[in-house]
Design a protein around this motif. Sequence first.
Motif, short mmCIF file in Angstrom:
data_model
loop_
_atom_site.label_atom_id
_atom_site.label_comp_id
_atom_site.label_asym_id
_atom_site.label_seq_id
_atom_site.Cartn_x
_atom_site.Cartn_y
_atom_site.Cartn_z
N GLU A 283 0.83 -1.19 0.00
CA GLU A 283 0.00 0.00 0.00
C GLU A 283 0.88 1.26 0.00
N PRO A 284 0.41 2.34 -0.62
CA PRO A 284 1.20 3.58 -0.65
C PRO A 284 1.31 4.20 0.73
N HIS B 264 -4.29 3.54 -3.84
CA HIS B 264 -3.31 3.68 -4.93
C HIS B 264 -3.73 4.79 -5.89
#
Length: 218
Positions: free
Chosen positions: A3-4, A51
């Motif tokens: 995950e970012p 995202h």
Amino acid sequence: MTEPVFRYHPDPLATGSAMRIEHECSVCGQLRQIRYRGPIHGGQPETLCLHCIYSGEASRALGVVAVATDGSDILDMPGEFSDAIDVPHDVPHHVIEEITRRTPGFTGWQQESWLYHCGDGAAFLGPAGYRDVEPHAEALNMLRASHRQLGWSLQEPKSSCTGSIATVSPPRIYSNACIAGLTSRPGISADRGLSPRRRRALFDMSGHHPGHDQDHPC
């Protein structure tokens, strides 16, 4: 897929702006494990992944067309996840864009207001209880002043903000951290990056902006 990591909102799951559930993102069409559940100023997708917020694709895809108030022009308005309110003059435009268009927003009791400090945006850490605010005399005095403005007794700040952070009822307090006091190595975990020894805590009552304290260096 990893995950970012958002510079100005390090842990959207912990703050309640995202939830862990498998879904197909309406913007990218990919099967994702975490779904955004915060505010969106623009088109309203059925589901949205982190995202697409991080890349800016969500802001582009969820933009709307609006007519100028005087009817002179048609404006393309990008989708945003928070409002730019009372932004200090020394904050660069690219920071404002990253916060409003490429950072998960949060839902507050009243009008959400992102905080700024040291010429940058603050990192949003989520709701805080009275025990979180108590060690910070300046924040506690601000909270008491806000209660006086609302006509509440001085005893109510403590009683209304004690207990578990997850069960805090309105009015809510939100904790933020000055970016200048955070470790900025890429990929660092939120727990390490937000160590109390490396941050200056900023607090806000939802709907009541506390000021920017620009003269107080971190």
